[in-house]
Design an enzyme around this catalytic site. Structure first.
Site, PDB file in Angstrom:
ATOM      1  N   ASP A  39      -1.258   6.720   6.462  1.00 17.51           N
ATOM      2  CA  ASP A  39      -2.405   5.956   5.960  1.00 17.51           C
ATOM      3  C   ASP A  39      -2.743   4.894   7.008  1.00 17.51           C
ATOM      4  O   ASP A  39      -2.168   3.810   7.010  1.00 17.51           O
ATOM      5  CB  ASP A  39      -2.037   5.306   4.619  1.00 17.51           C
TER       6      ASP A  39
ATOM      7  N   TRP B  95       0.825  -1.212   0.000  1.00 17.48           N
ATOM      8  CA  TRP B  95       0.000   0.000   0.000  1.00 17.48           C
ATOM      9  C   TRP B  95       0.856   1.258   0.000  1.00 17.48           C
ATOM     10  O   TRP B  95       0.544   2.226  -0.704  1.00 17.48           O
ATOM     11  CB  TRP B  95      -0.991  -0.016   1.163  1.00 17.48           C
TER      12      TRP B  95
ATOM     13  N   LYS C 289     -12.364  -1.486   7.683  1.00 16.05           N
ATOM     14  CA  LYS C 289     -11.664  -2.519   8.442  1.00 16.05           C
ATOM     15  C   LYS C 289     -12.024  -2.416   9.920  1.00 16.05           C
ATOM     16  O   LYS C 289     -12.569  -3.337  10.505  1.00 16.05           O
ATOM     17  CB  LYS C 289     -10.159  -2.404   8.233  1.00 16.05           C
TER      18      LYS C 289
HETATM   19  N1  PMP Z   1      -4.240   1.592   2.343  1.00 22.02           N
HETATM   20  C1  PMP Z   1      -4.273   0.462   3.087  1.00 22.02           C
HETATM   21  C2  PMP Z   1      -3.274   0.290   4.194  1.00 22.02           C
HETATM   22  C3  PMP Z   1      -5.240  -0.513   2.824  1.00 22.02           C
HETATM   23  O1  PMP Z   1      -5.271  -1.637   3.536  1.00 22.02           O
HETATM   24  C4  PMP Z   1      -6.160  -0.293   1.769  1.00 22.02           C
HETATM   25  C5  PMP Z   1      -7.276  -1.277   1.459  1.00 22.02           C
HETATM   26  N2  PMP Z   1      -7.040  -2.579   1.714  1.00 22.02           N
HETATM   27  C6  PMP Z   1      -6.080   0.877   1.023  1.00 22.02           C
HETATM   28  C7  PMP Z   1      -5.101   1.796   1.340  1.00 22.02           C
HETATM   29  C8  PMP Z   1      -7.021   1.155  -0.108  1.00 22.02           C
HETATM   30  O2  PMP Z   1      -8.211   1.497   0.437  1.00 22.02           O
HETATM   31  P1  PMP Z   1      -9.542   1.781  -0.409  1.00 22.02           P
HETATM   32  O3  PMP Z   1      -9.926   0.480  -1.016  1.00 22.02           O
HETATM   33  O4  PMP Z   1     -10.477   2.285   0.639  1.00 22.02           O
HETATM   34  O5  PMP Z   1      -9.209   2.804  -1.431  1.00 22.02           O
END
Ligand code: PMP
Length: 361
Positions: A172, A102, A196
């Site tokens: 994030d 991520w 989550k």
């Molecule tokens: N950052 C992290 C640490 C994540 O775990 C996720 C989703 N699994 C995201 C960003 C992306 O999130 P979204 O699908 O809400 O755009």
């Protein structure tokens, strides 16, 4: 009706009491004669739901008055772009720490808008540890330093808050939001998708220090401009009302289990149950993550060979243990132990793992 233990990484399990309240209030929210889904976001009932959720979130995290709390659409992925678009403030570049998939995505997206300096990364993309902070190459002129406190796919979590000096720290927090207390004043900006630890998908939280917003390119779309959104109290356009409402119920539920200190105790204990078993001298399952970077939220493990994976998952499902398949990019297994996963779920998982290892080891 059956309820399984849902270990999925997100959207993820919600507290049963929250779901029951949603059910009970579904057709008639407190005498209004309508569900929250049907309410105007401009009318008093929803305005009160929205304000209460913000108040509770501020209380849980101890958000200082000098920070805005925004309720947005678009997920954390939208923030990968919105962060540089808002926080560059005339500066050329930003620092990123990349220790998981991520963080890598966040850095790649930001590179569309500015010069990205990857201040630290795991060699060969082996995302199983946090790069030693003594080796980070931080730029004192960076607009901000971005990191991912919990890497959801690899199960790697910072057990400390990076030191960024006078450079604003951006995090994030998608997969560890509200899992333990944090000192918000150490951050310039925090963002997280809800799906989550804090509600259903569809809503994203941004907590940002006042002095960092409002210095944006005039062509930036209004919905991405934190200052404009803050001035409109996150109602520049129709917000994701139903997700906002459920997130508010989740905040109340967390307050009821002792706020973030209470949540942290429970989460530490739950993760401990699984890691203790993985460390117990058994040689069937393996966790590849450095001990000082083990995630409380996403515990990854592999079986002795991939040929066993399908049977493991099949048996788990039969035992009402769902969502254990690891992310497709890394394989293996992943047990997400978010706030709403009961301790009984982790115990049931460990028992199942023992039984499977006995039968197939
Ligand atoms: N950052 C992290 C640490 C994540 O775990 C996720 C989703 N699994 C995201 C960003 C992306 O999130 P979204 O699908 O809400 O755009």
């Amino acid at each position: 009706m059956k309820r399984v233990f849902n270990f999925a990484a997100g959207p993820a399990t919600l507290a049963q009491s929250v779901l029951e309240q949603v059910r009970d209030e579904l057709l008639d929210w407190r005498g209004t004669g309508m569900s929250v889904m049907e309410m105007s976001h401009r009318d008093k009932p929803f305005m009160s739901i929205a304000a209460e959720a913000e108040k509770d979130l501020r209380e849980l995290l101890g958000v200082p008055a000098s920070y805005k709390v925004l309720f947005l659409q678009g997920g954390a992925t939208t923030q990968f772009a919105a962060v540089p678009m808002n926080l560059l403030r005339g500066k050329a570049g930003a620092d990123y720490i990349v220790n998981g998939a991520w963080g890598k995505k966040a850095a790649k997206e930001a590179a569309k808008y500015c010069k990205v300096n990857v201040a630290a990364r795991c060699p060969d993309e082996k995302y199983n540890h946090i790069p030693d902070a003594r080796g980070w190459k931080l730029d004192p002129n960076a607009a901000y330093l971005h990191y991912t406190p919990n890497e959801t796919i690899e199960g790697v979590e910072f057990q400390f808050v990076p030191e960024s000096g006078s450079v604003p720290l951006v995090a994030d927090f998608s997969s560890s939001f509200l899992s333990r207390p944090i000192d918000v004043s150490k951050f310039g900006l925090i963002y997280a998708g809800a799906q989550k630890n804090a509600g259903p998908s569809g809503i994203t939280f941004v907590i940002v220090r006042d002095d960092l917003i409002g210095q944006v390119h005039p062509a930036l779309p209004s919905v991405f401009d934190y200052k404009q959104v803050a001035e409109a109290e996150s109602m520049l356009n129709t917000p994701p009302t139903f997700s906002w409402y459920i997130a508010g119920l989740v905040f109340k539920w967390i307050k009821g289990v002792g706020g973030l200190p209470g949540m942290a105790q429970i989460n530490r204990r739950k993760a401990g149950l699984l890691y203790d078993y993985l460390d117990s001298g058994q040689s069937f399952y393996k966790n590849p993550v450095a001990k000082d970077a083990r995630s409380w939220m996403n515990v990854v493990f592999t079986l002795p060979n991939e040929a066993l994976d399908a049977d493991f998952l099949k048996g788990a499902k039969a035992a009402q243990l769902d969502g254990l398949k690891g992310h497709r990019s890394v394989g293996g297994m992943r047990a997400s132990l978010y706030n709403a996963m009961p301790e009984a779920g982790v115990k049931a998982l460990v028992e199942y793992m023992k039984e499977f290892a006995r039968a197939r080891g």
